[in-house]
Design an enzyme around this catalytic site. Structure first.
Site, PDB file in Angstrom:
ATOM      1  N   SER A   8       0.836  -1.201   0.000  1.00 32.09           N
ATOM      2  CA  SER A   8       0.000   0.000   0.000  1.00 32.09           C
ATOM      3  C   SER A   8       0.873   1.254   0.000  1.00 32.09           C
ATOM      4  O   SER A   8       1.602   1.518   0.962  1.00 32.09           O
ATOM      5  CB  SER A   8      -0.915  -0.004   1.228  1.00 32.09           C
ATOM      6  OG  SER A   8      -1.517   1.253   1.355  1.00 32.09           O
ATOM      7  N   HIS A  33      -1.172  -1.281  -4.306  1.00 31.13           N
ATOM      8  CA  HIS A  33      -2.459  -0.906  -3.707  1.00 31.13           C
ATOM      9  C   HIS A  33      -2.500   0.603  -3.481  1.00 31.13           C
ATOM     10  O   HIS A  33      -1.607   1.178  -2.865  1.00 31.13           O
ATOM     11  CB  HIS A  33      -2.612  -1.644  -2.377  1.00 31.13           C
ATOM     12  CG  HIS A  33      -3.931  -1.470  -1.706  1.00 31.13           C
ATOM     13  ND1 HIS A  33      -5.071  -2.164  -2.084  1.00 31.13           N
ATOM     14  CD2 HIS A  33      -4.308  -0.679  -0.663  1.00 31.13           C
ATOM     15  CE1 HIS A  33      -6.075  -1.820  -1.299  1.00 31.13           C
ATOM     16  NE2 HIS A  33      -5.644  -0.913  -0.431  1.00 31.13           N
ATOM     17  N   ASP A  35      -4.781   3.750  -2.051  1.00 28.76           N
ATOM     18  CA  ASP A  35      -5.897   4.097  -1.186  1.00 28.76           C
ATOM     19  C   ASP A  35      -6.362   5.516  -1.468  1.00 28.76           C
ATOM     20  O   ASP A  35      -5.666   6.473  -1.137  1.00 28.76           O
ATOM     21  CB  ASP A  35      -5.452   4.003   0.280  1.00 28.76           C
ATOM     22  CG  ASP A  35      -5.213   2.565   0.705  1.00 28.76           C
ATOM     23  OD1 ASP A  35      -6.171   1.778   0.657  1.00 28.76           O
ATOM     24  OD2 ASP A  35      -4.069   2.241   1.077  1.00 28.76           O
ATOM     25  N   MET A  37      -8.886   8.345  -0.460  1.00 26.52           N
ATOM     26  CA  MET A  37      -9.760   8.701   0.676  1.00 26.52           C
ATOM     27  C   MET A  37     -10.290  10.117   0.502  1.00 26.52           C
ATOM     28  O   MET A  37      -9.527  11.011   0.125  1.00 26.52           O
ATOM     29  CB  MET A  37      -8.962   8.647   1.979  1.00 26.52           C
ATOM     30  CG  MET A  37      -8.324   7.310   2.257  1.00 26.52           C
ATOM     31  SD  MET A  37      -7.405   7.404   3.815  1.00 26.52           S
ATOM     32  CE  MET A  37      -6.712   5.767   3.920  1.00 26.52           C
ATOM     33  N   HIS A  66      -8.284   1.201  -4.201  1.00 27.65           N
ATOM     34  CA  HIS A  66      -9.259   1.028  -3.111  1.00 27.65           C
ATOM     35  C   HIS A  66      -9.909   2.377  -2.836  1.00 27.65           C
ATOM     36  O   HIS A  66      -9.292   3.270  -2.276  1.00 27.65           O
ATOM     37  CB  HIS A  66      -8.487   0.502  -1.882  1.00 27.65           C
ATOM     38  CG  HIS A  66      -9.319   0.342  -0.653  1.00 27.65           C
ATOM     39  ND1 HIS A  66      -8.758   0.143   0.593  1.00 27.65           N
ATOM     40  CD2 HIS A  66     -10.669   0.325  -0.455  1.00 27.65           C
ATOM     41  CE1 HIS A  66      -9.716   0.033   1.496  1.00 27.65           C
ATOM     42  NE2 HIS A  66     -10.886   0.139   0.887  1.00 27.65           N
ATOM     43  N   MET A  68     -12.039   4.698  -0.881  1.00 29.44           N
ATOM     44  CA  MET A  68     -12.725   4.975   0.394  1.00 29.44           C
ATOM     45  C   MET A  68     -13.373   6.343   0.239  1.00 29.44           C
ATOM     46  O   MET A  68     -12.943   7.354   0.815  1.00 29.44           O
ATOM     47  CB  MET A  68     -11.710   4.937   1.545  1.00 29.44           C
ATOM     48  CG  MET A  68     -11.356   3.516   1.949  1.00 29.44           C
ATOM     49  SD  MET A  68      -9.825   3.423   2.875  1.00 29.44           S
ATOM     50  CE  MET A  68      -8.663   3.418   1.532  1.00 29.44           C
ATOM     51  N   MET A 137     -12.129  -5.810   4.938  1.00 27.11           N
ATOM     52  CA  MET A 137     -11.303  -4.902   5.745  1.00 27.11           C
ATOM     53  C   MET A 137     -11.017  -5.576   7.087  1.00 27.11           C
ATOM     54  O   MET A 137     -11.941  -6.014   7.775  1.00 27.11           O
ATOM     55  CB  MET A 137     -12.018  -3.571   5.977  1.00 27.11           C
ATOM     56  CG  MET A 137     -12.101  -2.656   4.760  1.00 27.11           C
ATOM     57  SD  MET A 137     -10.517  -2.264   3.973  1.00 27.11           S
ATOM     58  CE  MET A 137      -9.588  -1.496   5.312  1.00 27.11           C
ATOM     59  N   GLY A 142      -9.241   3.972   6.906  1.00 26.05           N
ATOM     60  CA  GLY A 142      -8.944   5.390   7.117  1.00 26.05           C
ATOM     61  C   GLY A 142      -7.495   5.680   7.448  1.00 26.05           C
ATOM     62  O   GLY A 142      -7.003   6.758   7.135  1.00 26.05           O
ATOM     63  N   PHE A 143      -6.825   4.717   8.053  1.00 27.80           N
ATOM     64  CA  PHE A 143      -5.444   4.963   8.481  1.00 27.80           C
ATOM     65  C   PHE A 143      -4.599   3.705   8.329  1.00 27.80           C
ATOM     66  O   PHE A 143      -5.116   2.604   8.507  1.00 27.80           O
ATOM     67  CB  PHE A 143      -5.404   5.376   9.957  1.00 27.80           C
ATOM     68  CG  PHE A 143      -6.326   6.507  10.284  1.00 27.80           C
ATOM     69  CD1 PHE A 143      -5.955   7.828  10.036  1.00 27.80           C
ATOM     70  CD2 PHE A 143      -7.597   6.261  10.799  1.00 27.80           C
ATOM     71  CE1 PHE A 143      -6.820   8.869  10.318  1.00 27.80           C
ATOM     72  CE2 PHE A 143      -8.468   7.301  11.084  1.00 27.80           C
ATOM     73  CZ  PHE A 143      -8.081   8.609  10.838  1.00 27.80           C
ATOM     74  N   GLY A 144      -3.322   3.923   8.041  1.00 32.23           N
ATOM     75  CA  GLY A 144      -2.383   2.805   8.059  1.00 32.23           C
ATOM     76  C   GLY A 144      -1.934   2.534   9.488  1.00 32.23           C
ATOM     77  O   GLY A 144      -2.240   3.304  10.405  1.00 32.23           O
ATOM     78  N   ASP A 175      -7.046  -6.273   4.095  1.00 33.08           N
ATOM     79  CA  ASP A 175      -6.395  -4.961   4.158  1.00 33.08           C
ATOM     80  C   ASP A 175      -6.457  -4.423   5.581  1.00 33.08           C
ATOM     81  O   ASP A 175      -7.554  -4.167   6.097  1.00 33.08           O
ATOM     82  CB  ASP A 175      -7.124  -4.018   3.187  1.00 33.08           C
ATOM     83  CG  ASP A 175      -6.455  -2.663   3.067  1.00 33.08           C
ATOM     84  OD1 ASP A 175      -5.415  -2.436   3.694  1.00 33.08           O
ATOM     85  OD2 ASP A 175      -7.015  -1.817   2.324  1.00 33.08           O
ATOM     86  N   GLY A 176      -5.263  -4.267   6.177  1.00 29.76           N
ATOM     87  CA  GLY A 176      -5.188  -3.660   7.502  1.00 29.76           C
ATOM     88  C   GLY A 176      -4.525  -4.566   8.514  1.00 29.76           C
ATOM     89  O   GLY A 176      -5.010  -5.666   8.782  1.00 29.76           O
ATOM     90  N   GLY A 177      -3.371  -4.135   9.008  1.00 32.22           N
ATOM     91  CA  GLY A 177      -2.684  -4.896  10.050  1.00 32.22           C
ATOM     92  C   GLY A 177      -2.065  -6.195   9.568  1.00 32.22           C
ATOM     93  O   GLY A 177      -1.803  -7.092  10.379  1.00 32.22           O
ATOM     94  N   GLY A 197       0.829  -2.192   4.186  1.00 33.00           N
ATOM     95  CA  GLY A 197       1.387  -0.840   4.114  1.00 33.00           C
ATOM     96  C   GLY A 197       2.613  -0.735   5.002  1.00 33.00           C
ATOM     97  O   GLY A 197       3.754  -0.852   4.548  1.00 33.00           O
ATOM     98  N   SER A 198       2.358  -0.532   6.305  1.00 33.84           N
ATOM     99  CA  SER A 198       3.483  -0.300   7.218  1.00 33.84           C
ATOM    100  C   SER A 198       4.417  -1.507   7.316  1.00 33.84           C
ATOM    101  O   SER A 198       5.588  -1.343   7.643  1.00 33.84           O
ATOM    102  CB  SER A 198       2.961   0.097   8.602  1.00 33.84           C
ATOM    103  OG  SER A 198       1.915  -0.744   8.997  1.00 33.84           O
TER     104      SER A 198
END
Ligand code: DX5
Ligand code: ZN
Length: 221
Positions: A8, A33, A35, A37, A66, A68, A137, A142-144, A175-177, A197-198
């Protein structure tokens, strides 16, 4: 089953974006990816068309966009022009989801539908046979950098079961974590496209990408 990594861009260092994209691309990440927003569907505002068009010049990997964004049907043609290969919209953000799904297909893109953690998979009952991908999700969008929500594993499992029962070929993206430490149970639950992402950007994106791809290989064998 095939497994794809979708780094991401949201977590990349924007002062050297070209370099970071090249690193994950050369290390073998299959998707990129993106994002988008709008500050309404989610609290943050990220980036839009000019940035996407710029990034499109830097890589020919699959562009996994993606949205959002409230009523993303308004931007289907813009996203096609920016080079989106897969366009994913949130079920919660579309008043006329069926129409938007068809618009995306008519634009020649692959279509994804995303569900927030608290949206049940029954929201897809009428549309599952008409999509290429479902994005579950695994954090609130909304946030990485947020922590993976464990109850989403059950959603992934029942969605994979449903896809198999109906004899469909639909990808399940998460997506996420997602990190090398959390990815295995998610993959075992039935997801096959992994946004990170992170866990990819930050320190040595190429090495992190290879780490994910090594894990996928264990399951592809
Ligand atoms: C969150 C975005 C994600 C985000 C993931 O709303 O949709 O794509 O970049 O970031 P990580 O992998 O850090 O949770
Ligand atoms: Zn995303």
């Amino acid at each position: 089953m095939y497994y794809k990594l979708a780094p991401s861009v949201l977590a990349a260092d924007f002062t050297k974006l070209g370099e970071e994209l090249r690193a994950v691309d050369e290390a073998g990440a299959q998707y990129i990816h993106l994002d988008v927003m709008d500050g309404a569907f989610v609290p943050s505002i990220s980036f839009g068309m000019p940035v996407l068009a710029g990034i499109r010049e830097a890589t020919d990997r699959v562009f996994d966009v993606h949205m959002m964004v409230e009523e993303p049907g308004r931007y289907v043609e813009d996203m096609r022009r920016c080079g989106a290969d897969i366009l994913t919209v949130h079920a919660e953000a579309c008043t006329h989801l069926d129409r938007v799904v068809n618009q995306i297909k008519e634009g020649g893109m692959r279509v994804g539908v995303a569900l927030n953690p608290a949206t049940p998979i029954s929201a897809l009952d009428c549309i599952l046979g008409n999509v290429d991908m479902v994005l579950i999700m695994t954090v609130n969008p909304g946030f990485g950098g947020q922590r993976f929500i464990p109850y989403t594993l059950d959603k992934i499992r029942s969605l994979r079961r449903r896809i198999e029962e109906q004899g469909l070929s639909v990808d399940i993206e998460v997506d996420g974590g997602i990190s090398p430490a959390t990815v295995r149970p998610v993959l075992e639950a039935g997801a096959n496209v992994f946004v990170a992402g992170s866990a990819v950007f930050g320190q040595d994106p190429a090495a992190r990408t290879r780490e994910f791809l090594e894990i996928f290989k264990e399951y592809e064998r």
